[in-house]
Design an enzyme around this catalytic site. Structure first.
Site, short mmCIF file in Angstrom:
data_model
loop_
_atom_site.label_atom_id
_atom_site.label_comp_id
_atom_site.label_asym_id
_atom_site.label_seq_id
_atom_site.Cartn_x
_atom_site.Cartn_y
_atom_site.Cartn_z
N ASP A 94 11.96 -4.22 14.31
CA ASP A 94 12.98 -5.06 13.68
C ASP A 94 14.35 -4.67 14.22
O ASP A 94 14.48 -3.72 14.98
CB ASP A 94 12.90 -4.97 12.16
CG ASP A 94 13.11 -3.56 11.64
OD1 ASP A 94 13.50 -2.68 12.42
OD2 ASP A 94 12.88 -3.34 10.45
N ASP A 268 4.68 -9.24 7.86
CA ASP A 268 4.74 -7.79 7.71
C ASP A 268 5.28 -7.45 6.34
O ASP A 268 6.01 -8.25 5.74
CB ASP A 268 5.64 -7.16 8.77
CG ASP A 268 7.11 -7.21 8.34
OD1 ASP A 268 7.64 -6.18 7.87
OD2 ASP A 268 7.73 -8.30 8.42
N CYS A 306 -16.13 -4.66 -0.96
CA CYS A 306 -15.37 -4.20 0.21
C CYS A 306 -16.21 -3.22 1.03
O CYS A 306 -16.90 -2.36 0.47
CB CYS A 306 -14.08 -3.53 -0.25
SG CYS A 306 -13.05 -2.90 1.09
N CYS A 308 -14.79 -1.20 3.45
CA CYS A 308 -13.89 -0.27 4.13
C CYS A 308 -14.38 1.17 3.95
O CYS A 308 -15.24 1.47 3.12
CB CYS A 308 -12.46 -0.42 3.61
SG CYS A 308 -12.10 0.39 2.03
N CYS A 311 -14.16 2.48 0.31
CA CYS A 311 -15.12 1.94 -0.65
C CYS A 311 -16.56 2.34 -0.32
O CYS A 311 -17.40 2.42 -1.22
CB CYS A 311 -14.99 0.43 -0.72
SG CYS A 311 -13.44 -0.10 -1.51
N HIS A 337 -7.60 1.46 2.06
CA HIS A 337 -8.21 0.31 1.39
C HIS A 337 -7.27 -0.90 1.38
O HIS A 337 -7.68 -2.02 1.72
CB HIS A 337 -8.60 0.66 -0.04
CG HIS A 337 -9.02 -0.55 -0.82
ND1 HIS A 337 -10.28 -1.10 -0.75
CD2 HIS A 337 -8.31 -1.37 -1.65
CE1 HIS A 337 -10.34 -2.19 -1.50
NE2 HIS A 337 -9.15 -2.37 -2.05
#
Length: 379
Positions: A94, A268, A306, A308, A311, A337
């Site tokens: 940015d 973002d 989930c 991931c 999890c 997560h």
């Protein structure tokens, strides 16, 4: 030749959302895409390998913070931000403008730039379009942002008009100061608050300068969600269809879907990592605060739907225990997560666009998540 190219793959017949591909000097990624934020050249508690496993094709780093620490000269000496942080995929930096306006209690806006105080030690600093370009060129990100003013919400039409006109002049100065166009794409930022005429003015000014991509700024700064969506509805169609469109600072699940439906490609936000550090998690059934006492003996995963790393391996009870004891591993697990959840959500959005059913997907997701309930708990 532009360093950044946008390829339109498909438009959703149901909503008009875009499925695309953005090509950069450090690889290509499909859009719509959520970009994890690595403010200080790191996404807090995550490794580059973690981010690649999740499917993050691009991450964001912050010009203002890296200018102060360690200094853009050190990053440049290290070979640029990619080598410095061991990330070989796309990076966006940015302009530093938002931090100047949000972190400093003292600031003085002049035509040449902004005088303000370092939020770390109070030293006087000056940031201009030319300085922002100098720092971002040294950092070496694939996508850079033009230096702009990020006005507060609400602001009067009179103030916003002067701000938009100054931001347009600053954008032109950024283009002139940008010395690496062959391998760094510079995006312009459309401002104008909630005012349609000023958004049109800003978009017209910036399009005339022929940036390789465009961002919509000045949203997600406190305005109601319906105002943000309305601004997107009349601003996004003003932007070139053959270039990327970036909605800055947006990261809640509902806003990502709403933004994609309104033609945005990139997003973002620090939201998923920030709330993870406080134990707030995004799940397929809605918001979950794992530090609450009722999870002390809950041996289920955070989200049973989930897949991931968190999890698949750890329980709510264990994660709550870690967070209550201020163990860093707990923050790593919750951060993993939340980022995985949003990146997976964007994969689902892309699939829905491919199948011309993003509107149906939104309704199903909002119903399951609880956004349609009057008592819905958002972020």
């Amino acid at each position: 030749m532009s360093a950044i190219k946008y390829e339109l793959i498909k438009t959703c017949k149901q909503t008009g959302a875009r499925l695309g591909m953005i090509h950069t000097p450090h690889g290509s990624f499909e859009t719509p895409m959520f970009m994890p934020v690595g403010t200080l050249a790191t996404v807090k508690t995550m490794s580059p390998e973690d981010l690649k496993t999740m499917g993050a094709g691009i991450i964001l780093s912050n010009t203002y913070h890296l200018w102060l620490r360690p200094g853009h000269d050190i990053v440049q000496e290290a070979g640029g931000l990619h080598k410095f942080m061991n990330w070989d995929q796309a990076i966006l930096t940015d302009s530093g403008g938002f931090q100047v306006f949000s972190l400093s209690d003292f600031r003085e806006i002049k035509e040449e730039g902004v005088h303000f105080r370092n939020h770390l030690n109070g030293d006087k600093l000056f940031l201009s379009p030319e300085k922002s370009m100098e720092v971002q060129n040294a950092l070496g990100a694939d996508i850079m942002m033009a230096f702009d003013e990020c006005p507060p919400f609400p602001a009067t039409h009179e103030y916003m008009k002067k701000s938009v006109e100054r931001t347009s002049r600053w954008a032109e100065r950024c283009l002139k100061a940008h010395n690496r166009p062959e391998d760094q794409g510079l995006f312009g930022i459309v401002q104008g608050g909630e005012y349609e005429d000023l958004r049109k003015l800003s978009a017209s000014d910036l399009i005339s300068l022929d940036f390789p991509g465009y961002a919509i700024g000045g949203l997600s700064v406190g305005e109601p969600k319906d105002v943000m969506n309305k601004v997107l509805e009349f601003t996004a169609p003003l932007l070139p269809a053959n270039k990327p469109r970036y909605l800055m600072g947006v990261g809640s699940p509902d806003s990502l879907i709403d933004g994609a439906i309104r033609g945005m490609d990139m997003f973002d936000c620090v939201l998923p990592t920030r709330i993870a550090r406080n134990g707030t998690l995004m799940t397929s059934e809605g918001r979950l605060v794992v530090k609450n006492a009722k999870y002390a003996r809950d041996f289920r995963p955070i989200d049973e739907n989930c897949d991931c790393y968190t999890c698949k391996n750890y329980t709510r009870a264990y994660i709550r225990h870690l967070l209550k004891c201020d163990e860093t591993f707990g923050i790593r697990l919750t951060t993993y997560h939340n980022l995985h959840f949003l990146l997976k959500l964007m994969e689902q959005v892309k699939n829905a666009i491919r199948e011309d059913r993003l509107g149906d997907f939104k309704e199903e997701f909002f119903e399951r998540y609880g956004f349609n309930r009057p008592d819905a708990k958002n972020f």
